[in-house]
Design a protein around this motif. Structure first.
Motif, mmCIF file in Angstrom:
data_model
loop_
_atom_site.group_PDB
_atom_site.id
_atom_site.type_symbol
_atom_site.label_atom_id
_atom_site.label_comp_id
_atom_site.label_asym_id
_atom_site.label_seq_id
_atom_site.Cartn_x
_atom_site.Cartn_y
_atom_site.Cartn_z
ATOM 1 N N PRO A 48 42.754 57.758 52.583
ATOM 2 C CA PRO A 48 42.348 56.872 53.684
ATOM 3 C C PRO A 48 41.014 56.160 53.467
ATOM 4 C CG PRO A 48 42.044 59.155 54.315
ATOM 5 C CD PRO A 48 42.739 59.164 52.976
ATOM 6 N N GLY A 49 40.264 56.525 52.440
ATOM 7 C CA GLY A 49 39.005 55.855 52.148
ATOM 8 C C GLY A 49 39.064 54.990 50.907
ATOM 9 N N ARG A 50 40.264 54.813 50.351
ATOM 10 C CA ARG A 50 40.407 54.063 49.100
ATOM 11 C C ARG A 50 41.117 52.736 49.331
ATOM 12 N NH1 ARG A 50 42.625 55.972 43.196
ATOM 13 N NH2 ARG A 50 43.436 53.947 42.592
ATOM 14 N N ILE A 51 40.617 51.716 48.644
ATOM 15 C CA ILE A 51 41.227 50.385 48.631
ATOM 16 C C ILE A 51 41.526 50.070 47.174
ATOM 17 C CG2 ILE A 51 40.789 47.922 49.037
ATOM 18 C CD1 ILE A 51 38.721 49.043 51.220
ATOM 19 N N ASN A 52 42.725 49.579 46.904
ATOM 20 C CA ASN A 52 43.115 49.213 45.543
ATOM 21 C C ASN A 52 42.909 47.720 45.354
ATOM 22 O OD1 ASN A 52 43.996 51.854 44.793
ATOM 23 N ND2 ASN A 52 45.723 51.522 46.158
ATOM 24 N N MET A 53 42.172 47.372 44.315
ATOM 25 C CA MET A 53 41.840 45.979 44.039
ATOM 26 C C MET A 53 42.438 45.566 42.704
ATOM 27 S SD MET A 53 38.047 44.480 43.579
ATOM 28 C CE MET A 53 37.790 42.850 42.975
ATOM 29 N N ILE A 54 43.068 44.393 42.688
ATOM 30 C CA ILE A 54 43.573 43.829 41.433
ATOM 31 C C ILE A 54 43.429 42.318 41.481
ATOM 32 C CG2 ILE A 54 45.962 43.785 42.278
ATOM 33 C CD1 ILE A 54 45.636 44.587 38.746
ATOM 34 N N GLU A 55 42.882 41.769 40.416
ATOM 35 C CA GLU A 55 42.806 40.320 40.226
ATOM 36 C C GLU A 55 43.379 40.037 38.846
ATOM 37 O OE1 GLU A 55 39.078 38.336 40.998
ATOM 38 O OE2 GLU A 55 38.357 40.080 42.116
ATOM 39 N N HIS A 56 44.194 39.003 38.738
ATOM 40 C CA HIS A 56 44.795 38.621 37.453
ATOM 41 C C HIS A 56 44.587 37.112 37.288
ATOM 42 C CE1 HIS A 56 48.663 38.782 34.774
ATOM 43 N NE2 HIS A 56 47.572 38.519 34.081
ATOM 44 N N TRP A 57 43.844 36.760 36.241
ATOM 45 C CA TRP A 57 43.459 35.370 36.001
ATOM 46 C C TRP A 57 43.958 34.900 34.643
ATOM 47 C CZ3 TRP A 57 41.367 32.719 39.939
ATOM 48 C CH2 TRP A 57 40.888 33.469 41.009
ATOM 49 N N GLU A 58 44.310 33.621 34.557
ATOM 50 C CA GLU A 58 44.769 33.049 33.284
ATOM 51 C C GLU A 58 43.698 33.102 32.212
ATOM 52 O OE1 GLU A 58 46.086 29.063 33.997
ATOM 53 O OE2 GLU A 58 48.016 29.723 34.794
ATOM 54 N N SER A 59 42.423 33.006 32.627
ATOM 55 C CA SER A 59 41.342 32.940 31.645
ATOM 56 C C SER A 59 40.004 33.279 32.291
ATOM 57 C CB SER A 59 41.253 31.526 31.057
ATOM 58 O OG SER A 59 40.861 30.607 32.082
ATOM 59 N N GLU A 60 39.032 33.527 31.457
ATOM 60 C CA GLU A 60 37.665 33.753 31.918
ATOM 61 C C GLU A 60 37.138 32.502 32.621
ATOM 62 O OE1 GLU A 60 34.494 36.125 32.603
ATOM 63 O OE2 GLU A 60 35.960 36.803 31.121
ATOM 64 N N GLU A 61 37.510 31.333 32.127
ATOM 65 C CA GLU A 61 37.073 30.068 32.734
ATOM 66 C C GLU A 61 37.612 29.930 34.162
ATOM 67 O OE1 GLU A 61 36.718 30.000 28.471
ATOM 68 O OE2 GLU A 61 38.542 30.272 29.647
#
Length: 97
Positions: A48-61
């Motif tokens: 109950p105190g955890r949030i799952n984070m995910i980001e997926h990007w084509e590139s660093e730019e």
């Protein structure tokens, strides 16, 4: 190269839902941003105190361009994001390849 940012973010359980809701506009706008393949900030099913984070990007730019225009979240709470890591991926295949 593809960039993935992922990991757990911890908050006080009483703050979790408000914290996640405070990122709704950030997630909506990120998903519309050029180069964004996916973004999710979601409550964990077990902790109950955890949030799952995910980001997926084509590139660093693409990630850098997003960070220049990203809106601030609307909810604030003390949090620990020390488990979140950035991964620069040279090769991607299917999960069973």
């Amino acid at each position: 190269m593809t960039v993935i940012i992922a990991g757990p973010v911890y908050v006080e359980p009483a703050d979790r839902d408000r914290f996640v809701a405070g990122f709704r506009v950030v997630v909506e706008r990120a998903r519309e941003h050029p180069g964004c393949l996916d973004v999710a900030i979601s409550p964990d099913a077990l902790d109950p105190g955890r949030i799952n984070m995910i980001e997926h990007w084509e590139s660093e730019e693409a990630l850098t361009a997003w960070r220049k225009v990203a809106p601030a979240p609307t909810a604030e709470a003390a949090f620990d994001a020390s488990g979140v890591r950035k991964h620069v991926v040279a090769r991607t295949t299917g999960p069973f390849d």
